[in-house]
Scaffold this motif. Structure first.
Motif, PDB file in Angstrom:
ATOM      1  N   SER A  82       0.840  -1.204   0.000  1.00  0.00           N
ATOM      2  CA  SER A  82       0.000   0.000   0.000  1.00  0.00           C
ATOM      3  C   SER A  82       0.867   1.244   0.000  1.00  0.00           C
ATOM      4  O   SER A  82       1.954   1.291   0.574  1.00  0.00           O
ATOM      5  CB  SER A  82      -0.924  -0.006   1.221  1.00  0.00           C
ATOM      6  OG  SER A  82      -1.681   1.177   1.259  1.00  0.00           O
TER       7      SER A  82
ATOM      8  N   GLU B 271       0.066   3.930   1.414  1.00  0.00           N
ATOM      9  CA  GLU B 271      -0.148   4.666   2.648  1.00  0.00           C
ATOM     10  C   GLU B 271       0.980   4.389   3.619  1.00  0.00           C
ATOM     11  O   GLU B 271       1.744   3.444   3.492  1.00  0.00           O
ATOM     12  CB  GLU B 271      -1.487   4.249   3.273  1.00  0.00           C
ATOM     13  CG  GLU B 271      -2.669   4.567   2.391  1.00  0.00           C
ATOM     14  CD  GLU B 271      -3.973   4.156   3.057  1.00  0.00           C
ATOM     15  OE1 GLU B 271      -5.015   4.268   2.417  1.00  0.00           O
ATOM     16  OE2 GLU B 271      -3.910   3.743   4.230  1.00  0.00           O
TER      17      GLU B 271
ATOM     18  N   LEU C 255      -5.136   0.178   7.562  1.00  0.00           N
ATOM     19  CA  LEU C 255      -6.273   0.291   6.669  1.00  0.00           C
ATOM     20  C   LEU C 255      -7.566   0.045   7.436  1.00  0.00           C
ATOM     21  O   LEU C 255      -7.605  -0.715   8.405  1.00  0.00           O
ATOM     22  CB  LEU C 255      -6.154  -0.733   5.537  1.00  0.00           C
ATOM     23  CG  LEU C 255      -4.998  -0.539   4.555  1.00  0.00           C
ATOM     24  CD1 LEU C 255      -4.946  -1.731   3.606  1.00  0.00           C
ATOM     25  CD2 LEU C 255      -5.152   0.745   3.778  1.00  0.00           C
ATOM     26  N   GLU C 256      -8.633   0.737   7.017  1.00  0.00           N
ATOM     27  CA  GLU C 256      -9.935   0.484   7.602  1.00  0.00           C
ATOM     28  C   GLU C 256     -10.354  -0.955   7.304  1.00  0.00           C
ATOM     29  O   GLU C 256      -9.933  -1.553   6.315  1.00  0.00           O
ATOM     30  CB  GLU C 256     -10.962   1.459   7.038  1.00  0.00           C
ATOM     31  CG  GLU C 256     -10.731   2.912   7.439  1.00  0.00           C
ATOM     32  CD  GLU C 256     -10.971   3.135   8.926  1.00  0.00           C
ATOM     33  OE1 GLU C 256     -11.729   2.336   9.521  1.00  0.00           O
ATOM     34  OE2 GLU C 256     -10.391   4.076   9.484  1.00  0.00           O
TER      35      GLU C 256
ATOM     36  N   SER D 294     -13.218  -2.371   6.233  1.00  0.00           N
ATOM     37  CA  SER D 294     -13.880  -2.605   4.951  1.00  0.00           C
ATOM     38  C   SER D 294     -12.919  -2.394   3.783  1.00  0.00           C
ATOM     39  O   SER D 294     -12.922  -3.147   2.804  1.00  0.00           O
ATOM     40  CB  SER D 294     -15.086  -1.674   4.809  1.00  0.00           C
ATOM     41  OG  SER D 294     -14.684  -0.317   4.921  1.00  0.00           O
ATOM     42  N   GLU D 295     -12.077  -1.355   3.890  1.00  0.00           N
ATOM     43  CA  GLU D 295     -11.108  -1.076   2.831  1.00  0.00           C
ATOM     44  C   GLU D 295     -10.094  -2.201   2.705  1.00  0.00           C
ATOM     45  O   GLU D 295      -9.708  -2.593   1.594  1.00  0.00           O
ATOM     46  CB  GLU D 295     -10.410   0.251   3.107  1.00  0.00           C
ATOM     47  CG  GLU D 295      -9.419   0.667   2.021  1.00  0.00           C
ATOM     48  CD  GLU D 295      -8.673   1.931   2.387  1.00  0.00           C
ATOM     49  OE1 GLU D 295      -7.803   2.331   1.587  1.00  0.00           O
ATOM     50  OE2 GLU D 295      -8.944   2.499   3.454  1.00  0.00           O
TER      51      GLU D 295
ATOM     52  N   VAL E   1     -11.646  -5.186   0.871  1.00  0.00           N
ATOM     53  CA  VAL E   1     -11.754  -4.965  -0.573  1.00  0.00           C
ATOM     54  C   VAL E   1     -10.389  -5.127  -1.232  1.00  0.00           C
ATOM     55  O   VAL E   1     -10.254  -5.775  -2.278  1.00  0.00           O
ATOM     56  CB  VAL E   1     -12.339  -3.566  -0.859  1.00  0.00           C
ATOM     57  CG1 VAL E   1     -12.268  -3.272  -2.361  1.00  0.00           C
ATOM     58  CG2 VAL E   1     -13.772  -3.480  -0.376  1.00  0.00           C
ATOM     59  N   LYS E   2      -9.351  -4.538  -0.622  1.00  0.00           N
ATOM     60  CA  LYS E   2      -8.000  -4.662  -1.164  1.00  0.00           C
ATOM     61  C   LYS E   2      -7.539  -6.116  -1.142  1.00  0.00           C
ATOM     62  O   LYS E   2      -6.876  -6.589  -2.070  1.00  0.00           O
ATOM     63  CB  LYS E   2      -7.031  -3.778  -0.368  1.00  0.00           C
ATOM     64  CG  LYS E   2      -7.159  -2.283  -0.652  1.00  0.00           C
ATOM     65  CD  LYS E   2      -6.112  -1.517   0.126  1.00  0.00           C
ATOM     66  CE  LYS E   2      -6.140  -0.037  -0.241  1.00  0.00           C
ATOM     67  NZ  LYS E   2      -5.656   0.195  -1.621  1.00  0.00           N
TER      68      LYS E   2
END
Length: 320
Positions: free
Chosen positions: A189, A191, A197-198, A200-201, A204-205
């Motif tokens: 990532s 970031e 990371l959240e 839900s995020e 998805v990733k």
């Protein structure tokens, strides 16, 4: 799942359980806590597994899921699951929820290829990811023996270890696979590593990262059929290698290697007999040139073995 047979020494050591009998009842007993582990039949365990999957996937927007596994190319964990599901006619129900199997072993190799990771067990890889995240990875850690103590050093103290925190536990391995996959996508990532990371995020990733390494359920079912067909061809060669299987481990391994090589190229005992009847040893030699997985001396040994079996005028070759 309660095993049909008693566990051998390797299985007892890996899973830290053994089968005991009390009267007419067979049960599993933990070798760590010495407590009786409740076990159930195969079909009951499968129904619980399906109910859990359906409840879990129902919370997702697309109502579909991928089963993540971690295994090398020599193991057939998806096939084991599918065989059990097929036995009780549960594949259609399973297919309504699960669309693919994903092996995170090649995923880890692709993400960490620059670090030279080739053959890495789940436990060792989890340690390497944790150490690399802390910046404390050393060459000594990378060469650590994976087959050592089965207890995971998760800094949780002996209390959690007594509760069964060892690699042989399915719960522990499932958590390790999930957390390892999350760490892999977080390492890629853009970031900052300090910002997690959240939830839900991250899911998805994770789904997007796993998709390229997944195999659709239907294709895995077809692969299972091919495997079963290959096993049938292998078993047809058993009369040729009976003498090999009655000797030492060295010859048994060679016999298995020869049977696999012949079966993977579509040969059977009957088809090779037809080739030999038509063109004798020269025909066998020409047919076996398609096999490139055997060395020159192994090919010569296999050719002579087949010729001596099909030719009644020759004595059957037996290992020393």
């Amino acid at each position: 799942i309660m095993p049909y047979m008693n566990l051998n020494q390797a299985a007892r050591r890996r899973h830290q359980i053994r089968v005991i009998s009390i009267g007419f009842y067979r049960m599993l007993k933990s070798m760590q806590t010495y407590e009786i582990i409740k076990s159930k039949s195969e079909v009951a365990a499968l129904m619980d597994f399906l109910n859990w999957l359906e409840t879990l996937v129902a919370k997702q927007p697309n109502k579909e899921g991928i089963v993540m596994l971690y295994h090398d190319e020599r193991k057939f964990i998806p096939y084991m699951i599918l065989v059990a599901l097929k036995k009780y006619s549960l594949i259609d129900r399973f297919n309504r929820t699960v669309k693919a199997f994903a092996n995170t072993c090649p995923m880890a190799k692709a993400f960490l290829g620059k670090h030279g990771i080739k053959n890495c067990g789940l436990r060792k890889l989890s340690k390497l990811l944790a150490k690399s995240k802390d910046g404390n990875s050393t060459k000594e850690d990378e060469h650590e023996n994976v087959e050592g103590n089965a207890i995971i050093n998760d800094n949780s103290g002996p209390k959690n270890q007594k509760q069964g925190s060892f690699e042989g536990s399915a719960n522990v391995r499932a958590k390790m696979v999930y957390e390892m996959a999350l760490q892999l996508i977080e390492s890629e990532s853009s970031e900052s590593s300090e910002e997690a990371l959240e939830s839900s995020e991250a899911e998805v990733k994770l789904l997007n990262a796993v998709k390229p390494f997944s195999h659709l359920l239907n294709s895995t079912v077809l692969e299972l059929k091919d495997r079963n067909d290959s096993l049938g061809r292998q078993n047809s060669f058993r009369p040729i290698f009976l003498n090999y299987f009655r000797t030492t481990l060295h010859y048994r391994v060679r016999a298995v290697k020869y049977r696999i090589a012949l079966a993977e190229h579509g040969f059977t005992l009957k088809s090779l007999r037809a080739i030999w009847s038509d063109k004798r040893k020269a025909g066998l030699e020409l047919a076996l040139t398609a096999i490139d997985s055997l060395k020159t001396e192994e090919m010569a040994e296999l050719l002579n073995l087949l010729d001596s079996y099909y030719d009644p005028s020759k004595a059957t070759i037996k290992p020393k």
